[in-house]
Design an enzyme around this catalytic site. Structure first.
Site, PDB file in Angstrom:
ATOM      1  N   ARG A   1      32.181   0.131  21.737  1.00 49.26           N
ATOM      2  CA  ARG A   1      31.947  -1.287  20.813  1.00 49.26           C
ATOM      3  C   ARG A   1      31.091  -2.748  21.713  1.00 49.26           C
ATOM      4  O   ARG A   1      30.289  -2.545  21.064  1.00 49.26           O
ATOM      5  CB  ARG A   1      33.192  -1.445  20.093  1.00 49.26           C
ATOM      6  CG  ARG A   1      33.594  -2.203  19.315  1.00 49.26           C
ATOM      7  CD  ARG A   1      33.516  -3.368  19.293  1.00 49.26           C
ATOM      8  NE  ARG A   1      34.324  -4.172  20.971  1.00 49.26           N
ATOM      9  CZ  ARG A   1      34.200  -5.867  20.812  1.00 49.26           C
ATOM     10  NH1 ARG A   1      33.463  -6.540  20.629  1.00 49.26           N
ATOM     11  NH2 ARG A   1      35.905  -5.726  21.703  1.00 49.26           N
TER      12      ARG A   1
ATOM     13  N   CYS B   1      28.615 -10.655  23.545  1.00 49.91           N
ATOM     14  CA  CYS B   1      29.335 -10.910  22.160  1.00 49.91           C
ATOM     15  C   CYS B   1      27.656 -11.476  21.733  1.00 49.91           C
ATOM     16  O   CYS B   1      26.715 -12.162  22.211  1.00 49.91           O
ATOM     17  CB  CYS B   1      29.843 -11.967  21.941  1.00 49.91           C
ATOM     18  SG  CYS B   1      30.475 -12.040  20.224  1.00 49.91           S
TER      19      CYS B   1
ATOM     20  N   ASN C   1      30.429  -6.754  29.412  1.00 52.55           N
ATOM     21  CA  ASN C   1      32.163  -6.599  30.299  1.00 52.55           C
ATOM     22  C   ASN C   1      31.858  -6.767  31.787  1.00 52.55           C
ATOM     23  O   ASN C   1      31.253  -5.576  32.058  1.00 52.55           O
ATOM     24  CB  ASN C   1      32.895  -5.979  29.257  1.00 52.55           C
ATOM     25  CG  ASN C   1      33.247  -6.013  28.305  1.00 52.55           C
ATOM     26  OD1 ASN C   1      31.946  -5.608  27.478  1.00 52.55           O
ATOM     27  ND2 ASN C   1      33.995  -6.064  27.474  1.00 52.55           N
TER      28      ASN C   1
HETATM   29  P1  HMG Z   1      32.438 -13.261   5.729  1.00 51.93           P
HETATM   30  O1  HMG Z   1      31.026 -14.122   5.350  1.00 51.93           O
HETATM   31  O2  HMG Z   1      33.016 -14.764   5.429  1.00 51.93           O
HETATM   32  O3  HMG Z   1      33.759 -12.532   5.206  1.00 51.93           O
HETATM   33  O4  HMG Z   1      32.409 -12.740   7.246  1.00 51.93           O
HETATM   34  P2  HMG Z   1      33.450 -12.431   3.637  1.00 51.93           P
HETATM   35  O5  HMG Z   1      34.644 -12.503   3.321  1.00 51.93           O
HETATM   36  O6  HMG Z   1      33.024 -13.358   2.679  1.00 51.93           O
HETATM   37  O7  HMG Z   1      32.282 -11.282   2.816  1.00 51.93           O
HETATM   38  C1  HMG Z   1      30.601 -11.369   3.500  1.00 51.93           C
HETATM   39  C2  HMG Z   1      29.907 -10.033   2.966  1.00 51.93           C
HETATM   40  O8  HMG Z   1      31.033  -9.204   4.311  1.00 51.93           O
HETATM   41  C3  HMG Z   1      31.098  -9.480   2.255  1.00 51.93           C
HETATM   42  O9  HMG Z   1      29.201  -8.685   1.037  1.00 51.93           O
HETATM   43  C4  HMG Z   1      31.632  -8.720   2.000  1.00 51.93           C
HETATM   44  O10 HMG Z   1      31.662  -7.111   0.813  1.00 51.93           O
HETATM   45  C5  HMG Z   1      31.010  -8.423   4.034  1.00 51.93           C
HETATM   46  P3  HMG Z   1      28.190  -8.978   0.539  1.00 51.93           P
HETATM   47  O11 HMG Z   1      28.961  -9.255  -1.063  1.00 51.93           O
HETATM   48  O12 HMG Z   1      27.465 -10.366   0.954  1.00 51.93           O
HETATM   49  O13 HMG Z   1      27.715  -7.434   0.500  1.00 51.93           O
HETATM   50  N1  HMG Z   1      32.429  -7.495   4.574  1.00 51.93           N
HETATM   51  C6  HMG Z   1      32.801  -6.183   5.097  1.00 51.93           C
HETATM   52  N2  HMG Z   1      31.742  -5.149   5.190  1.00 51.93           N
HETATM   53  C7  HMG Z   1      32.152  -4.566   6.269  1.00 51.93           C
HETATM   54  N3  HMG Z   1      33.272  -5.181   6.992  1.00 51.93           N
HETATM   55  C8  HMG Z   1      33.887  -5.751   7.153  1.00 51.93           C
HETATM   56  C9  HMG Z   1      33.716  -6.826   5.579  1.00 51.93           C
HETATM   57  N4  HMG Z   1      34.349  -7.527   5.334  1.00 51.93           N
HETATM   58  C10 HMG Z   1      33.569  -8.329   4.747  1.00 51.93           C
HETATM   59  N5  HMG Z   1      34.977  -5.413   7.444  1.00 51.93           N
HETATM   60  C11 HMG Z   1      34.033 -11.399   8.410  1.00 51.93           C
HETATM   61  C12 HMG Z   1      33.838 -12.300   7.660  1.00 51.93           C
HETATM   62  C13 HMG Z   1      34.508 -11.499   9.713  1.00 51.93           C
HETATM   63  C14 HMG Z   1      33.571 -10.167   7.605  1.00 51.93           C
HETATM   64  C15 HMG Z   1      32.302 -11.976   9.722  1.00 51.93           C
HETATM   65  O14 HMG Z   1      32.687 -12.830  10.001  1.00 51.93           O
HETATM   66  C16 HMG Z   1      32.206 -10.638  10.895  1.00 51.93           C
HETATM   67  O15 HMG Z   1      31.867  -9.433  10.277  1.00 51.93           O
HETATM   68  N6  HMG Z   1      32.370 -11.220  12.152  1.00 51.93           N
HETATM   69  C17 HMG Z   1      32.291  -9.623  13.326  1.00 51.93           C
HETATM   70  C18 HMG Z   1      32.327 -10.792  14.302  1.00 51.93           C
HETATM   71  C19 HMG Z   1      31.818  -9.856  15.507  1.00 51.93           C
HETATM   72  O16 HMG Z   1      32.116  -8.473  15.162  1.00 51.93           O
HETATM   73  N7  HMG Z   1      31.853 -10.255  16.149  1.00 51.93           N
HETATM   74  C20 HMG Z   1      31.889  -9.723  18.108  1.00 51.93           C
HETATM   75  C21 HMG Z   1      33.080  -8.657  18.327  1.00 51.93           C
HETATM   76  S1  HMG Z   1      34.351 -10.106  19.058  1.00 51.93           S
HETATM   77  C22 HMG Z   1      34.092  -9.980  20.535  1.00 51.93           C
HETATM   78  O17 HMG Z   1      32.883  -9.295  20.808  1.00 51.93           O
HETATM   79  C23 HMG Z   1      34.317 -10.855  21.275  1.00 51.93           C
HETATM   80  C24 HMG Z   1      35.769  -9.454  22.161  1.00 51.93           C
HETATM   81  O18 HMG Z   1      35.326  -8.672  22.630  1.00 51.93           O
HETATM   82  C25 HMG Z   1      36.495 -10.161  22.662  1.00 51.93           C
HETATM   83  C26 HMG Z   1      36.035 -11.297  24.083  1.00 51.93           C
HETATM   84  O19 HMG Z   1      34.828 -10.698  24.842  1.00 51.93           O
HETATM   85  O20 HMG Z   1      36.340 -12.348  24.296  1.00 51.93           O
HETATM   86  C27 HMG Z   1      36.856  -8.672  20.712  1.00 51.93           C
HETATM   87 MG    MG Z   2      34.197  -9.276  24.577  1.00 52.55          MG
END
Ligand code: HMG
Ligand code: MG
Length: 299
Positions: A15, A240, A249
């Site tokens: 992931r 990220c 990581n």
């Molecule tokens: P948004 O645009 O505010 O959401 O995004 P929305 O509810 O308004 O939906 C917009 C569109 O996204 C819609 O589709 C939804 O259906 C779709 P459209 O009508 O435009 O075709 N949608 C989804 N599709 C699939 N799966 C879902 C989903 N939710 C909505 N779950 C949202 C909000 C959270 C979805 C967006 O900002 C997002 O996906 N962000 C992900 C960011 C991400 O993955 N970042 C990396 C992971 S975090 C990380 O790496 C840190 C970590 O490792 C710890 C560290 O290192 O610190 C964990």
């Molecule tokens: Mg991370």
């Protein structure tokens, strides 16, 4: 010094390790990676991410990954699910655990999940309720615990506040993310001390990125504090998408080598893990960022 007797590794390579790769990686390669990690003795694998494919295209095949993997006994296959939409899809695919992810930084929260910290916590409540109904445990991440790419320094008190909120809403474990890898050992200790005033140490995990080469030193420091769950990524893959320049990581191989040296049990076969690191980096054309992996491969 009170090192834990054993440490549980949370392998986030499939992931966190792959989510930032610009070129599409075959689902079959992801499945083989997950399988090899399980064969090496990793008991917890974060396999996929049920986020929007518009935000993170590399994780768009989350359904195929989650339903395509061959489950090994004793291995937990988990996925990120930031909202109810993601959770429902993950449940349909038979996920065993999910993780929600918040941040100790307002700016990072906006860039990463498009809402404020307070809004994100509100949004996680129904996710936890629904997961509990389905009998699925939820892990909570806090990003930017030792610094933010947009806000700079982050106060340990802010990390403690967000961690406490996640723990109190039902996250069984809170993983503390040094997203941009800027932390150093004393800062890591202070942060852990602040968070562990509200949350038992055995409910906390360290998730350190190695951007500035400090991750192993930081881990050593927090192991001394009693941390016994460590997130890592095979070959140090990753970064990220919403933290520009952040590298992978801490490498799983390097963590296992360190823990072996300290006499701390992991149940992981280091050679098999190192072989997996060599294989995946060659397959996707990336440098192997595990020093131990490179050293073992050169033998
Ligand atoms: P948004 O645009 O505010 O959401 O995004 P929305 O509810 O308004 O939906 C917009 C569109 O996204 C819609 O589709 C939804 O259906 C779709 P459209 O009508 O435009 O075709 N949608 C989804 N599709 C699939 N799966 C879902 C989903 N939710 C909505 N779950 C949202 C909000 C959270 C979805 C967006 O900002 C997002 O996906 N962000 C992900 C960011 C991400 O993955 N970042 C990396 C992971 S975090 C990380 O790496 C840190 C970590 O490792 C710890 C560290 O290192 O610190 C964990
Ligand atoms: Mg991370």
């Amino acid at each position: 010094m009170t090192f834990p007797k054993s440490v549980r590794l949370v392998e986030v390579g499939p992931r966190d390790g792959l989510q930032n790769e610009p070129n599409p990686i075959d689902t079959a390669t992801k499945l083989e990676l997950i399988d090899r990690l399980g064969a090496a003795g990793i008991a917890y694998i974060e396999a996929a991410s049920f986020v929007s494919p518009k935000w993170v295209p590399q994780m768009a095949d989350h359904r195929e990954v989650m339903t395509g993997l061959t489950r090994r006994q004793g291995v937990t296959y988990a996925a990120l699910s930031p909202n109810l939409k993601g959770l429902e899809a993950a449940l349909e695919c038979g996920v065993e655990e999910v993780a929600v992810f918040g941040a100790a930084s307002e700016a990072f929260s906006q860039k990463n999940i498009n809402c404020s910290v307070a809004e994100s916590l509100e949004r996680f409540i129904p996710v936890l309720e629904r997961a509990q109904q389905a009998g699925v445990r939820v892990r909570g991440y806090v990003s930017c615990v030792l610094g933010c790419p947009y806000e700079g320094e982050i106060a340990p008190a802010k990390v403690a506040e967000v961690s406490k909120a996640l723990y109190e809403m039902g996250c069984y474990e809170v993983s503390l993310g040094d997203t941009i890898g800027t932390g150093t050992p004393l800062a890591a200790k202070r942060m852990i001390e602040a968070v562990s005033r509200d949350i038992p140490m055995d409910k906390l995990a360290a998730h350190f990125h190695d951007t500035y080469g400090q991750a192993l030193a930081n881990l050593y420091a927090v192991l001394e504090e009693g941390i016994s769950v460590v997130d890592s990524s095979v070959a140090g893959l990753g970064g990220c998408p919403y933290a520009k320049g952040a590298s992978g990581n801490v490498a799983s191989e390097d963590v296992v080598y360190l823990l072996n040296g300290l006499g701390i049990e992991t149940g992981i076969d280091l050679e098999a893990l190192a072989d997996t690191g060599t294989w995946i980096t060659q397959t996707i054309g990336r440098p192997n960022r595990s020093k131990v992996g490179v050293a073992l491969a050169a033998k």
